[in-house]
Design an enzyme around this catalytic site. Structure first.
Site, PDB file in Angstrom:
ATOM      1  N   CYS A   9       0.857  -1.184   0.000  1.00 41.41           N
ATOM      2  CA  CYS A   9       0.000   0.000   0.000  1.00 41.41           C
ATOM      3  C   CYS A   9       0.892   1.232   0.000  1.00 41.41           C
ATOM      4  O   CYS A   9       2.083   1.139  -0.339  1.00 41.41           O
ATOM      5  CB  CYS A   9      -0.990  -0.019   1.168  1.00 41.41           C
ATOM      6  SG  CYS A   9      -0.239   0.043   2.809  1.00 41.41           S
ATOM      7  N   ASN A  12       2.228   1.477   4.366  1.00 42.95           N
ATOM      8  CA  ASN A  12       2.539   0.216   5.063  1.00 42.95           C
ATOM      9  C   ASN A  12       2.234   0.300   6.559  1.00 42.95           C
ATOM     10  O   ASN A  12       2.886  -0.338   7.375  1.00 42.95           O
ATOM     11  CB  ASN A  12       3.997  -0.224   4.825  1.00 42.95           C
ATOM     12  CG  ASN A  12       4.316  -1.662   5.223  1.00 42.95           C
ATOM     13  OD1 ASN A  12       5.439  -1.977   5.588  1.00 42.95           O
ATOM     14  ND2 ASN A  12       3.342  -2.545   5.186  1.00 42.95           N
ATOM     15  N   CYS A  14      -1.478   0.806   7.408  1.00 39.86           N
ATOM     16  CA  CYS A  14      -2.914   0.503   7.549  1.00 39.86           C
ATOM     17  C   CYS A  14      -3.321  -0.725   6.732  1.00 39.86           C
ATOM     18  O   CYS A  14      -3.559  -1.805   7.280  1.00 39.86           O
ATOM     19  CB  CYS A  14      -3.768   1.704   7.120  1.00 39.86           C
ATOM     20  SG  CYS A  14      -3.550   3.167   8.154  1.00 39.86           S
ATOM     21  N   ARG A  15      -3.405  -0.565   5.417  1.00 40.99           N
ATOM     22  CA  ARG A  15      -4.017  -1.632   4.604  1.00 40.99           C
ATOM     23  C   ARG A  15      -3.107  -2.836   4.403  1.00 40.99           C
ATOM     24  O   ARG A  15      -3.538  -3.977   4.611  1.00 40.99           O
ATOM     25  CB  ARG A  15      -4.429  -1.069   3.229  1.00 40.99           C
ATOM     26  CG  ARG A  15      -5.540  -0.055   3.323  1.00 40.99           C
ATOM     27  CD  ARG A  15      -5.697   0.725   2.034  1.00 40.99           C
ATOM     28  NE  ARG A  15      -4.546   1.597   1.807  1.00 40.99           N
ATOM     29  CZ  ARG A  15      -4.327   2.301   0.704  1.00 40.99           C
ATOM     30  NH1 ARG A  15      -5.184   2.215  -0.292  1.00 40.99           N
ATOM     31  NH2 ARG A  15      -3.268   3.067   0.600  1.00 40.99           N
ATOM     32  N   SER A  16      -1.846  -2.617   3.973  1.00 39.73           N
ATOM     33  CA  SER A  16      -1.007  -3.790   3.674  1.00 39.73           C
ATOM     34  C   SER A  16      -0.611  -4.580   4.929  1.00 39.73           C
ATOM     35  O   SER A  16      -0.560  -5.812   4.860  1.00 39.73           O
ATOM     36  CB  SER A  16       0.205  -3.439   2.810  1.00 39.73           C
ATOM     37  OG  SER A  16       1.073  -2.541   3.435  1.00 39.73           O
ATOM     38  N   ASP A 126      -8.286   3.845   1.138  1.00 42.26           N
ATOM     39  CA  ASP A 126      -7.338   4.283   2.164  1.00 42.26           C
ATOM     40  C   ASP A 126      -8.117   4.775   3.392  1.00 42.26           C
ATOM     41  O   ASP A 126      -8.868   5.737   3.292  1.00 42.26           O
ATOM     42  CB  ASP A 126      -6.504   5.413   1.567  1.00 42.26           C
ATOM     43  CG  ASP A 126      -5.384   5.857   2.481  1.00 42.26           C
ATOM     44  OD1 ASP A 126      -5.413   5.490   3.664  1.00 42.26           O
ATOM     45  OD2 ASP A 126      -4.491   6.568   1.997  1.00 42.26           O
TER      46      ASP A 126
HETATM   47  P1  4NP Z   1      -1.833   2.845   4.116  1.00 44.60           P
HETATM   48  O1  4NP Z   1      -2.482   4.198   4.677  1.00 44.60           O
HETATM   49  O2  4NP Z   1      -1.307   3.175   2.732  1.00 44.60           O
HETATM   50  O3  4NP Z   1      -2.990   1.904   4.063  1.00 44.60           O
HETATM   51  O4  4NP Z   1      -0.755   2.437   5.090  1.00 44.60           O
HETATM   52  C1  4NP Z   1      -1.813   5.403   4.718  1.00 44.60           C
HETATM   53  C2  4NP Z   1      -0.959   5.684   5.765  1.00 44.60           C
HETATM   54  C3  4NP Z   1      -0.315   6.891   5.829  1.00 44.60           C
HETATM   55  C4  4NP Z   1      -0.530   7.835   4.845  1.00 44.60           C
HETATM   56  C5  4NP Z   1      -1.368   7.563   3.794  1.00 44.60           C
HETATM   57  C6  4NP Z   1      -2.007   6.332   3.728  1.00 44.60           C
HETATM   58  N1  4NP Z   1       0.110   9.095   4.921  1.00 44.60           N
HETATM   59  O5  4NP Z   1      -0.161   9.954   4.083  1.00 44.60           O
HETATM   60  O6  4NP Z   1       0.942   9.312   5.821  1.00 44.60           O
END
Ligand code: 4NP
Length: 159
Positions: A9, A12, A14-16, A126
């Site tokens: 993702c 790294n 939340c989703r992955s 997201d």
């Molecule tokens: P992820 O979520 O891609 O599912 O881990 C996010 C975590 C942090 C951010 C964006 C998406 N960020 O902009 O910091």
């Protein structure tokens, strides 16, 4: 036979890691740990070294999945050789992977939800800037696609 699966993702956190923890638990439940290398990574580097987002970890814990041992890292060129599947959470992650891919690699780059069995959505939204419902929705999508992915890999191995 070992199959390498990398969930990808943006951050790294939340989703992955959610997909990583759930797929790992499903593989362990079937006693297949020795047959898989499972990891997750982000296309971005903002959160490298950090544990999963506390909201993602808590939502997962409520369904019996533990994510606390995971730490964020960034995707690198060696991942395209180490893993058979690099599975993106959304189209932006997938196009980033396609751009980063070294020539001659043999990994499959795909949207993770293309392995979902419920149909419909192809991207894991997201949840970072949203509320608790977003994290629960991620879990619903990931549980479905993880089960579909495991079935697919096991079926593809049969002679
Ligand atoms: P992820 O979520 O891609 O599912 O881990 C996010 C975590 C942090 C951010 C964006 C998406 N960020 O902009 O910091």
């Amino acid at each position: 036979m070992t199959t390498g699966v990398l969930f990808v993702c943006l951050g790294n956190i939340c989703r992955s890691p959610t997909a990583h923890g759930i797929f790992e638990a499903m593989v362990a439940e079937r006693g297949l740990q020795s047959q898989f290398v499972i990891d997750s990574a982000g296309t971005g580097d903002w959160h490298v070294g950090r544990p999963p987002d506390s909201r993602a970890a808590e939502a997962a814990r409520q369904r019996g999945y533990e994510l606390a041992h995971l730490r964020a890292r960034q995707v690198g060129p060696e991942d395209f050789r180490r893993f058979d599947y690099l599975l993106a959470m959304d189209r932006s992650n997938l196009s980033d992977l396609q751009r980063m891919a070294p020539p001659g690699h043999n990994a499959e780059l795909a949207l993770f939800l293309s392995y979902g069995r419920c149909g419909g959505e192809l991207e894991v939204p997201d949840p970072y800037y949203g509320g608790a419902a977003g994290f629960a929705h991620v879990l619903d999508l990931v549980e479905d696609a993880a089960a579909g992915l495991l079935d697919h890999i096991l079926a593809a191995r049969r002679p």
